[in-house]
Design an enzyme around this catalytic site. Sequence first.
Site, PDB file in Angstrom:
ATOM      1  N   ARG A   1     -11.073   1.296  12.738  1.00  0.00           N
ATOM      2  CA  ARG A   1      -9.402   0.070  12.324  1.00  0.00           C
ATOM      3  C   ARG A   1      -9.382  -0.013  14.026  1.00  0.00           C
ATOM      4  O   ARG A   1      -8.626  -1.335  13.985  1.00  0.00           O
ATOM      5  CB  ARG A   1      -8.401   1.338  12.085  1.00  0.00           C
ATOM      6  CG  ARG A   1      -8.812   1.577  10.770  1.00  0.00           C
ATOM      7  CD  ARG A   1      -7.327   2.579  10.855  1.00  0.00           C
ATOM      8  NE  ARG A   1      -5.975   2.603  10.539  1.00  0.00           N
ATOM      9  CZ  ARG A   1      -5.413   3.474  11.597  1.00  0.00           C
ATOM     10  NH1 ARG A   1      -5.187   4.672  10.855  1.00  0.00           N
ATOM     11  NH2 ARG A   1      -4.385   3.109  11.332  1.00  0.00           N
TER      12      ARG A   1
ATOM     13  N   VAL B   1       3.950   3.144  10.322  1.00  0.00           N
ATOM     14  CA  VAL B   1       3.780   2.447   8.765  1.00  0.00           C
ATOM     15  C   VAL B   1       5.544   2.347   8.157  1.00  0.00           C
ATOM     16  O   VAL B   1       6.151   2.594   8.143  1.00  0.00           O
ATOM     17  CB  VAL B   1       3.008   2.860   7.957  1.00  0.00           C
ATOM     18  CG1 VAL B   1       2.972   1.820   5.995  1.00  0.00           C
ATOM     19  CG2 VAL B   1       1.968   2.944   8.013  1.00  0.00           C
ATOM     20  N   ASP B   2       5.611   0.919   7.740  1.00  0.00           N
ATOM     21  CA  ASP B   2       6.511  -0.092   8.170  1.00  0.00           C
ATOM     22  C   ASP B   2       8.047   0.762   8.756  1.00  0.00           C
ATOM     23  O   ASP B   2       8.899   0.946   7.497  1.00  0.00           O
ATOM     24  CB  ASP B   2       6.964   0.294   5.840  1.00  0.00           C
ATOM     25  CG  ASP B   2       6.162  -0.137   5.580  1.00  0.00           C
ATOM     26  OD1 ASP B   2       5.395  -1.479   6.231  1.00  0.00           O
ATOM     27  OD2 ASP B   2       5.480   0.227   4.723  1.00  0.00           O
TER      28      ASP B   2
ATOM     29  N   ARG C   1      -3.214  -4.152   6.014  1.00  0.00           N
ATOM     30  CA  ARG C   1      -4.018  -3.307   6.640  1.00  0.00           C
ATOM     31  C   ARG C   1      -3.506  -3.092   7.387  1.00  0.00           C
ATOM     32  O   ARG C   1      -2.166  -3.342   8.335  1.00  0.00           O
ATOM     33  CB  ARG C   1      -4.729  -3.758   7.636  1.00  0.00           C
ATOM     34  CG  ARG C   1      -5.896  -4.912   6.364  1.00  0.00           C
ATOM     35  CD  ARG C   1      -6.671  -3.826   5.659  1.00  0.00           C
ATOM     36  NE  ARG C   1      -7.593  -2.629   6.515  1.00  0.00           N
ATOM     37  CZ  ARG C   1      -7.942  -1.450   5.518  1.00  0.00           C
ATOM     38  NH1 ARG C   1      -8.130  -1.396   4.615  1.00  0.00           N
ATOM     39  NH2 ARG C   1      -8.761  -1.353   6.028  1.00  0.00           N
TER      40      ARG C   1
ATOM     41  N   GLY D   1      -0.771 -15.014  -0.335  1.00  0.00           N
ATOM     42  CA  GLY D   1      -0.767 -16.225   0.929  1.00  0.00           C
ATOM     43  C   GLY D   1       0.860 -17.486   0.768  1.00  0.00           C
ATOM     44  O   GLY D   1       1.060 -18.699   1.327  1.00  0.00           O
TER      45      GLY D   1
ATOM     46  N   HIS E   1       8.322  -6.868   4.488  1.00  0.00           N
ATOM     47  CA  HIS E   1       8.200  -5.291   3.456  1.00  0.00           C
ATOM     48  C   HIS E   1       9.061  -5.724   2.416  1.00  0.00           C
ATOM     49  O   HIS E   1      10.381  -5.882   2.506  1.00  0.00           O
ATOM     50  CB  HIS E   1       8.058  -4.458   4.113  1.00  0.00           C
ATOM     51  CG  HIS E   1       7.477  -2.859   2.813  1.00  0.00           C
ATOM     52  ND1 HIS E   1       6.694  -2.612   3.299  1.00  0.00           N
ATOM     53  CD2 HIS E   1       8.653  -2.314   2.572  1.00  0.00           C
ATOM     54  CE1 HIS E   1       6.586  -2.047   2.146  1.00  0.00           C
ATOM     55  NE2 HIS E   1       7.921  -0.948   2.223  1.00  0.00           N
TER      56      HIS E   1
ATOM     57  N   ASN F   1       4.129 -16.029   1.685  1.00  0.00           N
ATOM     58  CA  ASN F   1       4.889 -16.180   2.380  1.00  0.00           C
ATOM     59  C   ASN F   1       4.614 -16.930   4.146  1.00  0.00           C
ATOM     60  O   ASN F   1       4.451 -17.741   4.554  1.00  0.00           O
ATOM     61  CB  ASN F   1       5.018 -14.931   2.977  1.00  0.00           C
ATOM     62  CG  ASN F   1       6.112 -13.820   2.335  1.00  0.00           C
ATOM     63  OD1 ASN F   1       7.523 -14.645   2.417  1.00  0.00           O
ATOM     64  ND2 ASN F   1       5.960 -12.655   1.921  1.00  0.00           N
TER      65      ASN F   1
END
Length: 218
Positions: free
Chosen positions: A96, A175-176, A122, A44, A140, A46
């Site tokens: 999910r 993703v990303d 996730r 945590g 990221h 960030n």
Amino acid sequence: MTANLTSPDSSPSLISPNISRPQTVDSLPTSSPVKLGVMASGSGSNFEAIASAIANGQLNAQISVLIYNNPGIKALARAEKYGIPAVLHNHQHKKREDFDQQIVQTLRQYEVEWVVMAGWMRVVTQVLLDAFPNRILNIHPSLLPSFKGVRAVEQALEAGVKITGCTVHVVSLDVDSGPILFQAAVPVLPDDTPETLHGRIQVQEHRILVEAIALINC
């Protein structure tokens, strides 16, 4: 903008777009603080960078809730420190989509306007994206589109790159991926380990994540 920073980030870094001097309380926008829902899976740091910037009057925002998915993580203690509600959503044994639907219900309960994935480990589904279209940010630890997914810092070291960094982007289903808002470049030093490099990258994560949130309430 090139900045000479002190330990643990003793080497120069390049941030794009250019980051101006943090705002003071007197210069903050007069609009209502944007209501954030922060999602975290680990320490945590960030999350605390955001909470600290708000407490110091550098960010016109309010963290309405912290959502976490691993019991006992350090992020929970950080939320308690700032008096911020924290809700556990354990992802174990859940589909999910069902997991994301539970998260959406909590975010709506706390009247969240923007979602910030601050170390959220996730993969999101369309359920969450549809509930907050173009209103989910992610941080990221690489210069995307390079080194997507897990172990981004290790990937950079294994590839032998001389520069890596971090990226704040709008979340998409891939993703990303998604539009990039801010990036900070961090040199890779000859004797770097995953721990030392990640430590310097995190310094820049804390800076550009706060700046990206500031942009959404301008």
